[in-house]
Design a protein around this motif. Structure first.
Motif, short mmCIF file in Angstrom:
data_model
loop_
_atom_site.label_atom_id
_atom_site.label_comp_id
_atom_site.label_asym_id
_atom_site.label_seq_id
_atom_site.Cartn_x
_atom_site.Cartn_y
_atom_site.Cartn_z
N GLU A 1 0.81 -1.22 0.00
CA GLU A 1 0.00 0.00 0.00
C GLU A 1 0.84 1.27 0.00
O GLU A 1 1.96 1.29 0.53
CB GLU A 1 -0.90 0.01 1.24
CG GLU A 1 -1.79 -1.22 1.38
CD GLU A 1 -2.83 -1.33 0.27
OE1 GLU A 1 -3.21 -0.29 -0.30
OE2 GLU A 1 -3.26 -2.46 -0.03
N HIS A 2 0.26 2.34 -0.57
CA HIS A 2 0.89 3.66 -0.61
C HIS A 2 0.58 4.37 0.71
O HIS A 2 -0.25 5.27 0.76
CB HIS A 2 0.32 4.44 -1.80
CG HIS A 2 1.04 5.71 -2.14
ND1 HIS A 2 0.46 6.73 -2.84
CD2 HIS A 2 2.30 6.12 -1.89
CE1 HIS A 2 1.32 7.72 -3.00
NE2 HIS A 2 2.45 7.37 -2.42
N MET A 3 1.22 3.90 1.78
CA MET A 3 0.85 4.35 3.13
C MET A 3 2.07 4.66 3.99
O MET A 3 3.06 3.93 3.96
CB MET A 3 0.08 3.24 3.86
CG MET A 3 -1.31 2.99 3.35
SD MET A 3 -2.06 1.62 4.25
CE MET A 3 -3.73 1.68 3.56
N GLY B 1 11.56 12.56 -0.26
CA GLY B 1 10.48 13.49 0.05
C GLY B 1 10.50 14.74 -0.81
O GLY B 1 11.53 15.15 -1.34
N VAL B 2 9.32 15.37 -0.93
CA VAL B 2 9.18 16.64 -1.64
C VAL B 2 9.89 17.73 -0.84
O VAL B 2 9.59 17.92 0.34
CB VAL B 2 7.69 17.00 -1.79
CG1 VAL B 2 7.53 18.33 -2.50
CG2 VAL B 2 6.93 15.90 -2.52
N ALA B 3 10.82 18.46 -1.47
CA ALA B 3 11.56 19.49 -0.75
C ALA B 3 10.74 20.79 -0.54
O ALA B 3 10.61 21.23 0.60
CB ALA B 3 12.88 19.79 -1.46
N TRP C 1 -7.77 17.12 6.04
CA TRP C 1 -7.16 18.29 6.69
C TRP C 1 -7.42 19.57 5.90
O TRP C 1 -6.96 20.63 6.27
CB TRP C 1 -5.64 18.15 6.82
CG TRP C 1 -5.01 16.85 7.21
CD1 TRP C 1 -3.84 16.34 6.70
CD2 TRP C 1 -5.42 15.91 8.21
NE1 TRP C 1 -3.52 15.15 7.32
CE2 TRP C 1 -4.48 14.86 8.24
CE3 TRP C 1 -6.52 15.84 9.09
CZ2 TRP C 1 -4.58 13.76 9.11
CZ3 TRP C 1 -6.61 14.75 9.94
CH2 TRP C 1 -5.65 13.74 9.95
N PHE C 2 -8.08 19.46 4.76
CA PHE C 2 -8.02 20.53 3.76
C PHE C 2 -9.33 21.25 3.50
O PHE C 2 -9.49 21.94 2.51
CB PHE C 2 -7.46 19.97 2.44
CG PHE C 2 -6.06 19.42 2.56
CD1 PHE C 2 -4.96 20.26 2.46
CD2 PHE C 2 -5.83 18.07 2.80
CE1 PHE C 2 -3.67 19.77 2.57
CE2 PHE C 2 -4.53 17.57 2.92
CZ PHE C 2 -3.45 18.41 2.81
N ARG C 3 -10.31 21.09 4.40
CA ARG C 3 -11.59 21.78 4.17
C ARG C 3 -11.41 23.29 4.36
O ARG C 3 -10.68 23.73 5.25
CB ARG C 3 -12.66 21.25 5.14
CG ARG C 3 -14.02 21.73 4.74
CD ARG C 3 -15.14 20.78 5.09
NE ARG C 3 -16.37 21.29 4.51
CZ ARG C 3 -17.57 20.81 4.77
NH1 ARG C 3 -17.69 19.78 5.60
NH2 ARG C 3 -18.63 21.32 4.21
N PRO D 1 -6.41 23.65 11.40
CA PRO D 1 -5.01 24.08 11.37
C PRO D 1 -4.04 23.01 10.84
O PRO D 1 -2.98 23.35 10.32
CB PRO D 1 -4.71 24.40 12.83
CG PRO D 1 -5.75 23.70 13.64
CD PRO D 1 -6.96 23.62 12.77
N GLY D 2 -4.39 21.75 10.97
CA GLY D 2 -3.56 20.69 10.37
C GLY D 2 -2.23 20.47 11.06
O GLY D 2 -2.04 20.83 12.23
N TYR D 3 -1.29 19.86 10.32
CA TYR D 3 0.06 19.55 10.81
C TYR D 3 0.01 18.95 12.22
O TYR D 3 -0.70 17.97 12.44
CB TYR D 3 0.94 20.80 10.73
CG TYR D 3 1.06 21.31 9.30
CD1 TYR D 3 1.89 20.65 8.39
CD2 TYR D 3 0.32 22.41 8.84
CE1 TYR D 3 1.99 21.09 7.06
CE2 TYR D 3 0.41 22.84 7.52
CZ TYR D 3 1.26 22.17 6.64
OH TYR D 3 1.34 22.59 5.34
#
Ligand code: GTP
Ligand code: MN
Ligand code: MN
Length: 610
Positions: free
Chosen positions: A249-251, A321-323, A502-504, A514-516
């Motif tokens: 899985e992509h997890m 990871g994405v920089a 997290w993105f509403r 606030p997320g994170y």
């Protein structure tokens, strides 16, 4: 000048079996490299290869005082990401690849590859890269050998996998292995000068699920070239997993420890690319009482254990990871991981020999060398780092790496999260009604097309079931069936599924959540649900937290009103969403498992009652 069979034998370590030598020789005869080198994964080898690449211009050594033993590579602008349109699943039957994959007849593809690979490695060294996905010798781990004409691939594979002599030794003891062949597709004629990023305009990223083979041509970048990652650990492994009763899985995988009780929980989460897996895996909780440790940030292999529970390992040894956007503010643990022994691709270079990207800790300096190798100033119109620029860094260096991250048997999973980017409709967290509903949640994941597609009409979504759209090696509807089978096999020991978002956004376009680090509050609720401490209320898309039960202590500007906005669901919008999901399922014809369609009908009933 092409390497001879005898030279290959002479170069091979004692542990290379006849089968391995035969494979290497067969590919060498086709691709005609000048030399063959068996990688052992040693420090000495890393030092030599990185120095050679600095010499050839493919690597820039970063300032050792700022970032020891670290390097920058710049790719060609035409080779900066995975190429989904050139990624093929070559199963005997087209329907086994399914409507979401590019299918190609295996015999026809082999013909094309034979032509493309003929002489493809001329003038180059072919590296033999033995590797293990998962801890060496572990019961869930699996082996592979990648042949590649790119030293960049060797060094990245050394960080991302357990690469080298020990993997070759396991193969010599009779362990199964997957053959993977990679060429940048840029042969060198005698006297021809090499470029700093050899690749070919034409690319083929091909998978043969029935024979467990991978052939990749034309690209030197990330998932196209580091064949242990998406090609093996997801596309090939997902087909193996279906055959043999496990899951690829992509997890991400994380451990959450309650400091009060000492109890440990393990959570996996599947979000589409750039939707926060690496961030959640390295979360710094903003609420007291919990500790988060990282087991993995991108891929999970899961198998039923002797106690009937689902156990997961991270098959990788590094983070790719994405920089951009990564800073001490957003993801301090990732920043501290990559402070040494790392490779950076397509980020910008500072005048004092360190790396820089948009959204890092430091405001744009007055001068940089951008990812294309050009001078850059804050007045420049273009970004200094490519949006998909990446860091390759050893997982073991992560300050919060879980002490059991290499436990060969894996960690027992308590909950599975699915998410995506949804500005509307989808609430913060919802628990499955029943196991089949969990699979329906995964199957109907859709996520907003991001930055690059601001011209797409608002609310435009791309379906990305289980965040596996680009990575499932077989028919996506059969994959849903496999999930249902696994649930049935494990019964009530199969982890509960949660949908998170997290993105509403509110009407003004501000994040409602606030997320994170505050996502720890959602984990807290999930854990308290598991402990039977809190109830949940039935809602349109699942079981929702009660506001009173949800920990919002210390959250600024967050009150009942905001909560209600997160949990306002418009039945009409959901009617449209259900129609759209039904339309999507039609792509898969009669392969869609009946329990999934039943769940859609149940959703419609709930909408009608709302
Ligand atoms: P791949 O490595 O490509 O599979 O993607 P990933 O899922 O690991 O994505 P990553 O964590 O790199 O995605 C990060 C993007 O999501 C960045 O733009 C982050 O700023 C954003 N992000 C991550 N977590 C949150 C969150 O809780 N809230 C908000 N608003 N943004 C987040
Ligand atoms: Mn990631
Ligand atoms: Mn990924």
């Amino acid at each position: 000048m092409t390497v001879t069979a005898q030279e290959i034998r002479d170069a091979a370590p004692e542990t290379a079996t006849e089968e391995v030598i035969e494979f290497v020789t067969r590919v060498a005869e086709l691709a005609k490299p000048e030399a063959v080198y068996f990688a052992d994964g040693s420090d000495e080898e890393w030092d030599r290869l990185t120095s050679e690449m600095v010499e050839s211009g493919m690597f820039t050594r970063l300032n050792p005082e700022k970032r020891p033993n670290s390097f920058l590579a710049r790719s060609l602008p035409s080779d900066v990401a995975r190429v989904e349109s050139r990624t093929f699943i070559c199963s005997e039957k087209e329907e086994d690849a399914g409507p979401t994959n590019n299918w190609y007849d295996p015999a026809e593809m082999k013909k094309i590859l034979n032509e493309k690979f003929d002489g493809a490695m001329k003038g180059r060294t072919m590296y033999v890269i033995p590797f293990s996905m998962g801890p060496l010798g572990g019961p869930i781990s699996q082996l592979g050998i990648e042949l590649s004409d790119s030293p960049y691939v060797v060094c990245n594979m050394r960080i991302m996998t357990r690469m080298g002599a020990e993997a070759m030794r396991l193969i010599s003891e009779g362990a199964e292995w997957v053959p993977a062949v990679h060429s940048v597709g840029a042969p060198l004629e005698p006297g021809q000068e090499d470029t700093t990023w050899p690749c070919n305009e034409e690319k083929y990223i091909t998978h043969f699920p029935e024979t467990n083979e991978i052939w990749s041509y034309g690209s030197g970048y990330g998932g196209n070239a580091l064949l242990g990652k998406k090609c093996y650990a997801l596309r090939i492994a997902s087909t193996m997993a279906k055959r043999d009763g496990w899951m690829a899985e992509h997890m991400l995988i994380l451990r959450l420890t309650s400091e009060e009780t000492g109890k440990q929980y393990h959570v996996t989460a599947a979000f589409p690319s750039a939707c926060g897996k690496t961030n959640l895996a390295m979360l710094q909780p903003t609420i007291p009482g919990y500790k988060v440790e990282t087991v993995g940030d991108d891929i999970a292999w899961m198998r039923p254990g002797p106690d009937g529970r689902l156990y997961a390992i991270n098959p990788e040894a590094g983070f790719f990871g994405v920089a951009p956007g990564t800073s001490h503010e957003t993801n301090p643990m990732a920043m501290d991981t990559m402070d040494r022994n790392s490779i950076f691709t397509n980020v910008a270079l500072t005048d004092d020999g360190d790396v820089w990207w948009e959204g890092c800790d430091i405001p744009a300096p007055t001068h940089l060398i951008d990812w294309k190798g050009n001078d850059w100033t804050p007045e420049s119109d273009e970004k200094a780092a490519h949006p998909n620029s990446r860091f390759t860094t050893p997982a073991a260096q992560c300050p919060i790496i879980c002490e059991d991250w290499e436990a060969p048997q894996g960690v027992a999973i308590d909950a599975i999260l699915f998410g995506g980017r949804r500005a509307t409709n989808v609430p913060l967290v919802a628990e499955q009604y029943e196991p089949a509903h969990g699979v329906f949640i995964g199957a109907s994941v859709a996520s907003e097309v991001t930055a690059a597609a601001t011209d797409v009409k608002a609310g435009s979504l791309r379906h990305d079931p289980f965040a596996m759209l680009p990575f499932c090696g077989y028919n996506m509807a059969d994959y849903w069936g496999h999930w249902l089978d696994m649930q049935e096999k494990l019964g009530d020991k199969f982890p509960k599924v949660y949908q998170v978002n997290w993105f509403r956004k509110d009407d003004e376009g501000n994040w409602l959540w606030p997320g994170y680090g505050d996502n720890s509050r959602v984990l807290d609720w999930i854990v308290r649900r598991a402990a039977g401490e809190v109830e949940a209320v039935p809602g349109l898309t699942g079981l929702y937290p009660k506001f009173e039960d949800f920990n919002i202590e210390g959250l600024d500007n967050f009150d009942r009103e905001t909560w209600d906005k997160l949990y306002t669901l418009d039945p009409e919008a959901w009617e449209a969403e259900a129609d759209e999901t039904e339309e999507y399922f039609k792509k898969f014809g009669d392969k869609v498992p009946a329990p999934i369609l039943e769940q859609l009908a149940k959703l419609r009933e709930r909408i009608a009652e709302a």
